[in-house]
Write an enzyme that holds these catalytic residues in place. Sequence first.
Site, mmCIF file in Angstrom:
data_model
loop_
_atom_site.group_PDB
_atom_site.id
_atom_site.type_symbol
_atom_site.label_atom_id
_atom_site.label_comp_id
_atom_site.label_asym_id
_atom_site.label_seq_id
_atom_site.Cartn_x
_atom_site.Cartn_y
_atom_site.Cartn_z
ATOM 1 N N THR A 27 -8.796 -50.234 14.878
ATOM 2 C CA THR A 27 -7.457 -50.727 14.618
ATOM 3 C C THR A 27 -6.454 -49.648 14.983
ATOM 4 O O THR A 27 -6.822 -48.569 15.425
ATOM 5 C CB THR A 27 -7.335 -51.190 13.143
ATOM 6 O OG1 THR A 27 -6.098 -51.860 12.980
ATOM 7 C CG2 THR A 27 -7.481 -50.048 12.178
ATOM 8 N N ALA A 56 -9.141 -45.316 12.349
ATOM 9 C CA ALA A 56 -7.784 -45.259 11.814
ATOM 10 C C ALA A 56 -7.025 -44.228 12.631
ATOM 11 O O ALA A 56 -7.416 -43.067 12.684
ATOM 12 C CB ALA A 56 -7.808 -44.871 10.342
ATOM 13 N N VAL A 82 -11.423 -41.092 12.674
ATOM 14 C CA VAL A 82 -10.007 -40.858 12.927
ATOM 15 C C VAL A 82 -9.752 -40.816 14.428
ATOM 16 O O VAL A 82 -10.450 -40.129 15.171
ATOM 17 C CB VAL A 82 -9.539 -39.543 12.275
ATOM 18 C CG1 VAL A 82 -8.075 -39.283 12.593
ATOM 19 C CG2 VAL A 82 -9.747 -39.588 10.769
ATOM 20 N N LYS A 83 -8.727 -41.580 14.859
ATOM 21 C CA LYS A 83 -8.317 -41.585 16.258
ATOM 22 C C LYS A 83 -7.032 -40.772 16.374
ATOM 23 O O LYS A 83 -6.096 -40.963 15.605
ATOM 24 C CB LYS A 83 -8.023 -43.004 16.749
ATOM 25 C CG LYS A 83 -9.242 -43.881 16.850
ATOM 26 C CD LYS A 83 -8.988 -45.152 17.640
ATOM 27 C CE LYS A 83 -7.838 -46.001 17.168
ATOM 28 N NZ LYS A 83 -7.727 -47.292 17.876
ATOM 29 N N ILE A 84 -7.008 -39.887 17.364
ATOM 30 C CA ILE A 84 -5.809 -39.113 17.656
ATOM 31 C C ILE A 84 -5.386 -39.460 19.074
ATOM 32 O O ILE A 84 -6.134 -39.229 20.018
ATOM 33 C CB ILE A 84 -6.080 -37.597 17.511
ATOM 34 C CG1 ILE A 84 -6.456 -37.276 16.079
ATOM 35 C CG2 ILE A 84 -4.863 -36.806 17.954
ATOM 36 C CD1 ILE A 84 -6.812 -35.823 15.826
#
Length: 86
Positions: A27, A56, A82-84
């Site tokens: 997402t 996220a 975690v997406k950066i």
Amino acid sequence: MKFFLDTANVEEIKAINKMGLCDGVTTNPTLIGREGRPFEDVIKEICSIVDGPVSAEVMGDNSDDMVEEARQIAKWADNIVVKIPM
């Protein structure tokens, strides 16, 4: 083959997960914003539904903010990825 849902709609996630077709969820802040609920609440609820990874994405404007936000988000659940944005 694995199936990852690209949504933040909790009801859709529950329905697909119940069918056994959800290996994880990816997402982003835009999708979560469409749900009209706080970002953290949505991510935590999705993590409680899905056994697999839940992505996220951070929303910070600079690398220091992104890293700090990523560290906080990673604490919300064991299955968070975690997406950066780069």
